[in-house]
Motif scaffolding. Structure first.
Motif, PDB file in Angstrom:
ATOM      1  N   GLY A 175      -1.680  12.105  -6.098  1.00 35.88           N
ATOM      2  CA  GLY A 175      -1.534  10.694  -6.397  1.00 35.88           C
ATOM      3  C   GLY A 175      -0.080  10.292  -6.472  1.00 35.88           C
ATOM      4  N   ALA A 176       0.136   9.087  -6.961  1.00 30.52           N
ATOM      5  CA  ALA A 176       1.496   8.563  -7.058  1.00 30.52           C
ATOM      6  C   ALA A 176       2.350   9.448  -7.955  1.00 30.52           C
ATOM      7  N   GLY A 177       3.647   9.618  -7.547  1.00 26.91           N
ATOM      8  CA  GLY A 177       4.559  10.434  -8.338  1.00 26.91           C
ATOM      9  C   GLY A 177       5.578  11.130  -7.459  1.00 26.91           C
ATOM     10  N   THR A 178       6.339  12.041  -8.019  1.00 22.89           N
ATOM     11  CA  THR A 178       7.381  12.770  -7.302  1.00 22.89           C
ATOM     12  C   THR A 178       6.818  14.066  -6.746  1.00 22.89           C
ATOM     13  N   ILE A 179       7.036  14.280  -5.429  1.00 26.66           N
ATOM     14  CA  ILE A 179       6.581  15.522  -4.800  1.00 26.66           C
ATOM     15  C   ILE A 179       7.669  16.040  -3.870  1.00 26.66           C
ATOM     16  N   LYS A 180       7.570  17.315  -3.510  1.00 24.14           N
ATOM     17  CA  LYS A 180       8.550  17.954  -2.640  1.00 24.14           C
ATOM     18  C   LYS A 180       8.408  17.450  -1.208  1.00 24.14           C
ATOM     19  N   GLN A 181       9.568  17.367  -0.513  1.00 26.68           N
ATOM     20  CA  GLN A 181       9.533  17.053   0.912  1.00 26.68           C
ATOM     21  C   GLN A 181       8.715  18.103   1.652  1.00 26.68           C
ATOM     22  N   GLY A 182       7.979  17.649   2.656  1.00 24.55           N
ATOM     23  CA  GLY A 182       7.240  18.587   3.493  1.00 24.55           C
ATOM     24  C   GLY A 182       5.822  18.846   3.034  1.00 24.55           C
ATOM     25  N   ARG A 183       5.433  18.346   1.840  1.00 23.59           N
ATOM     26  CA  ARG A 183       4.066  18.566   1.370  1.00 23.59           C
ATOM     27  C   ARG A 183       3.082  17.714   2.169  1.00 23.59           C
ATOM     28  N   THR A 184       1.818  18.063   2.065  1.00 22.13           N
ATOM     29  CA  THR A 184       0.761  17.338   2.774  1.00 22.13           C
ATOM     30  C   THR A 184       0.055  16.398   1.808  1.00 22.13           C
ATOM     31  N   VAL A 185      -0.120  15.148   2.236  1.00 26.58           N
ATOM     32  CA  VAL A 185      -0.849  14.151   1.462  1.00 26.58           C
ATOM     33  C   VAL A 185      -2.195  13.926   2.158  1.00 26.58           C
ATOM     34  N   THR A 186      -3.266  14.102   1.419  1.00 23.76           N
ATOM     35  CA  THR A 186      -4.617  13.930   1.972  1.00 23.76           C
ATOM     36  C   THR A 186      -5.157  12.563   1.583  1.00 23.76           C
ATOM     37  N   PHE A 187      -5.628  11.813   2.584  1.00 26.95           N
ATOM     38  CA  PHE A 187      -6.212  10.501   2.354  1.00 26.95           C
ATOM     39  C   PHE A 187      -7.696  10.536   2.725  1.00 26.95           C
ATOM     40  N   VAL A 188      -8.527   9.946   1.860  1.00 24.78           N
ATOM     41  CA  VAL A 188      -9.947   9.733   2.164  1.00 24.78           C
ATOM     42  C   VAL A 188     -10.063   8.293   2.634  1.00 24.78           C
ATOM     43  N   VAL A 189     -10.536   8.124   3.874  1.00 20.21           N
ATOM     44  CA  VAL A 189     -10.534   6.818   4.517  1.00 20.21           C
ATOM     45  C   VAL A 189     -11.978   6.352   4.717  1.00 20.21           C
ATOM     46  N   GLU A 247     -18.317   7.489   4.082  1.00 19.92           N
ATOM     47  CA  GLU A 247     -19.025   6.227   4.227  1.00 19.92           C
ATOM     48  C   GLU A 247     -18.745   5.344   3.021  1.00 19.92           C
ATOM     49  N   SER A 248     -18.515   4.072   3.333  1.00 20.38           N
ATOM     50  CA  SER A 248     -18.192   3.160   2.252  1.00 20.38           C
ATOM     51  C   SER A 248     -18.468   1.739   2.703  1.00 20.38           C
ATOM     52  N   SER A 249     -18.726   0.908   1.723  1.00 17.54           N
ATOM     53  CA  SER A 249     -18.883  -0.514   2.012  1.00 17.54           C
ATOM     54  C   SER A 249     -17.540  -1.205   2.196  1.00 17.54           C
ATOM     55  N   GLU A 250     -16.431  -0.496   1.895  1.00 18.81           N
ATOM     56  CA  GLU A 250     -15.099  -1.050   2.120  1.00 18.81           C
ATOM     57  C   GLU A 250     -14.863  -1.165   3.624  1.00 18.81           C
ATOM     58  N   PRO A 251     -13.931  -2.066   4.039  1.00 16.16           N
ATOM     59  CA  PRO A 251     -13.628  -2.179   5.476  1.00 16.16           C
ATOM     60  C   PRO A 251     -13.182  -0.836   6.045  1.00 16.16           C
ATOM     61  N   GLU A 252     -13.572  -0.601   7.267  1.00 12.38           N
ATOM     62  CA  GLU A 252     -13.233   0.667   7.912  1.00 12.38           C
ATOM     63  C   GLU A 252     -11.717   0.842   7.953  1.00 12.38           C
ATOM     64  N   GLY A 253     -11.229   2.053   7.649  1.00 16.85           N
ATOM     65  CA  GLY A 253      -9.798   2.347   7.644  1.00 16.85           C
ATOM     66  C   GLY A 253      -9.141   2.149   6.303  1.00 16.85           C
ATOM     67  N   THR A 254      -9.882   1.679   5.314  1.00 15.61           N
ATOM     68  CA  THR A 254      -9.320   1.488   3.970  1.00 15.61           C
ATOM     69  C   THR A 254      -9.219   2.832   3.252  1.00 15.61           C
TER      70      THR A 254
END
Length: 623
Positions: A544-558, A530-537
């Motif tokens: 975070g930003a940087g170099t990672i291996k192909q195939g890794r999973t990136v988790t986003f909190v929306v 839950e957030s006061s930001e627009p839904e889907g943000t």
């Protein structure tokens, strides 16, 4: 006398002389009036135009090849249908295909014109390698040819190879791509794979098998199996694999191994694809070892075959047996002088005879005809000259022909020369220039072999973060593919590190980010908060930003909208205390006279419930 106008197809293609005829169609030399170039026009025979099976096969050929663009595949430029009116007045549509015109001849014609019905091993390997390169391209485009044979391979006047007739080609994923269709045999019996013969589905390894049959025929002048179609089908499935050298002893063991590996009955044990077989042929032509698996399979197969009869030892001269004869009798007395006199008389006569014979021999010169050795490899050429008592003087020259191939000879074939003369043989050391092979997408080791096989060397190898290729696969080369460079030139490679550069997507919409993440060959996981930001943000990401291996999973909190709080207000009748106040002091309602600025009831547009609540809250009797 007026000349009849040429037949015109599609308002553009003039139909010329007949240059070929098959069971399904006729091929005419044509002229593209728009582009001013010669073309080949393949027209379905009229007697097949009402047959749905032939129509489907013909149209499928145009569709199959239309998307293929390779130097060793006959290109299809256009297709269409011509409407004719039959004798009874009924209209009939005749389909046609406009193709690249190849000025040359088919392999079938080449074999028929050959004195031996065979090709030299190096030339056979060159041709079949180009056929396999064309098949590897078509397989990567999702098309299996299914009818590789000498009649479907052309050699142009510049010796380039062209694969044609994709009339029964099918998509690899087509589960109905079997040998039989509507009870008709699809494919040519001498060249069909065991899985085709059994009516099973086919894949790119079936084309590898057929190409093995083709190579066998180029080397020996006959197909691996012969007989009627039913007998051929049985042999393809069950018979032992013959070796080319069992028919033509001059075939080298490397080609025996390549043919044997291609003709393995079990497709899982065969060359896995056309590219693997082409690489072995390229290695043979370059004097390099072929793949160990091919030689091992041949060794295993030959150890189980019956051994040939041992070569017979030289038969000793059948002179009379002397060991058991009685010893020579002693000379009779007085015989020694007679023998001496006879010897003295015979020696001058023998000397005169020898000188006379030697003089006559000196006057006789034996002439031999110089054999043709152009196109052979160096060892075979030297051996052939020695067979007719001639000596080879080998010189290496720069030439586009394969390394080790004889390109010129002097004297020319058929020249009569004295026995023992020398024939100058010019052997190719390869071209001064070489074309850079296309290595993008190859694994680094595979790319290195391809570059070295082309007469070049690998230079600097650098890594780069990129999602375009898997780790240690080539992203680019410098010089680039198909560039002509001097032999020995270093080719620099850029290979993928296996890492990708991940940005910070915080604050962006998740819908705008998913395609970027998938393009980086990463996986995505989404959670919400839950957030006061627009839904889907995107509120947060890990890592975070940087170099990672192909195939890794990136988790986003929306962000998601907060749950709405429903406030229930009570009317005066439902609240006990305000209710008492309302009962005790009914005159409190008209508060507008006392404090018009403080009382919310001064706005007559408010809903009654709001006014009731405000009155209750601001009542003087409220505690």
């Amino acid at each position: 006398m007026s000349t009849a106008a040429p037949r015109l197809l599609g308002g553009r293609y003039e139909v010329g002389e007949l240059i070929g005829r098959g069971g399904m169609a006729e091929v005419h030399l044509g002229h593209d009036t728009r582009l001013g170039r010669p073309v080949a026009i393949k027209i379905l025979r009229t007697d097949h135009a009402r047959d749905a099976a032939f129509l489907g096969r013909f149209r499928r050929e145009a569709q199959s090849v239309a998307g293929l663009n390779h130097r060793s595949i006959v290109a299809v430029y256009d297709s269409g249908e011509e409407r004719i009116i039959e004798t009874g007045g009924a209209p009939l549509d005749i389909p046609y295909i406009v193709m690249e015109y190849v000025d040359g001849y088919t392999l079938r014609e080449l074999l028929n014109d050959s004195e031996t019905g065979t090709l030299e091993p190096t030339e056979a390997a060159r041709i079949v390698q180009q056929v396999l390169e064309a098949l590897d391209y078509s397989h990567n485009m999702g098309i299996v040819h299914r009818d590789i044979k000498p009649g479907n391979v052309m050699i142009s006047d510049d010796d380039s190879v062209k694969v044609m007739d994709f009339g029964i080609a099918r998509a690899i994923a087509d589960t109905q791509a079997t040998m039989t269709q509507t009870q008709a045999v699809i494919g040519t019996a001498q060249y069909i794979s065991p899985e085709q013969a059994r009516g099973e589905t086919v894949d790119k390894r079936s084309d590898v098998y057929s190409t093995g049959c083709l190579l066998f025929e180029l080397l020996t002048g006959r197909t691996p199996y012969t007989g009627e179609p039913i007998a051929l089908t049985y042999q393809h499935v069950n018979a032992d694999i013959p070796l080319p050298s069992s028919i033509e002893p001059s075939v080298p063991p490397e080609l025996d191994a390549i043919v044997h590996h291609a003709l393995t009955k079990d497709r899982d044990e065969r060359y896995p694809d056309a590219k693997a077989m082409a690489e072995d042929l390229g290695a043979y032509r370059g004097g390099m070892p072929i793949s160990p698996i091919a030689t091992e399979r041949l060794d295993a197969a030959t150890t189980t075959l019956p051994l040939a009869a041992p070569r017979a030892e030289p038969v000793p001269r059948q002179d009379p047996e002397t060991a058991s004869m009685p010893a020579a009798q002693a000379r009779r007395r007085g015989g020694g002088l007679g023998w001496l006199m006879a010897a003295l008389l015979l020696i001058p006569i023998a000397l005169l005879g020898w000188f006379a014979w030697d003089a006559s021999q000196g006057e006789e010169i034996i002439q031999v005809s110089v054999p043709r050795v152009v196109g052979m490899d160096e060892d075979a050429a030297v051996a052939k000259l020695e067979q007719v008592q001639l000596t080879a003087d080998v010189e290496t020259v720069t030439d586009d022909a394969a390394v080790g191939t004889v390109v010129r000879q002097n004297p020319t074939p058929g020249t009569s020369v004295p026995e023992g003369d020398t024939v100058v043989v010019e052997v190719s050391a390869g071209p001064d220039e070489a074309g850079v092979p296309s290595v993008v997408g190859m694994e680094r080791g595979e790319a290195t072999r391809a570059i070295e096989n082309a007469g070049l060397t690998v230079g600097q190898v650098t890594t780069e973060d990129s999602p375009d290729q898997a780790a240690d696969h080539v992203l680019s080369s410098s010089p680039g593919a198909a560039e002509s460079v001097a032999k020995g030139t270093k080719v620099d490679l850029v290979v993928a590190s296996g890492d990708v550069d991940l940005k910070d997507y915080t604050g962006k919409k998740i819908d705008d980010v998913r395609s970027d993440i998938f393009g980086l060959k990463l996986k995505i996981k989404e959670t919400t908060r839950e957030s006061s930001e627009p839904e889907g943000t995107i509120l947060d990401q890990s890592p975070g930003a940087g170099t990672i291996k192909q195939g890794r999973t990136v988790t986003f909190v929306v962000a998601r909208e907060p749950a709405q709080t429903v406030t229930t207000t009570s009317s005066p009748s439902e609240t006990s205390e305000p209710s008492d106040t309302s009962t005790d002091e009914p005159t409190s309602t008209p508060t507008s006279t006392d404090s018009p600025t403080d009382s919310p009831t001064s706005s007559t547009s408010e809903p009654s419930s709001t006014r009731s609540t405000s009155i209750t809250t601001r009542s003087p009797a409220s505690p």
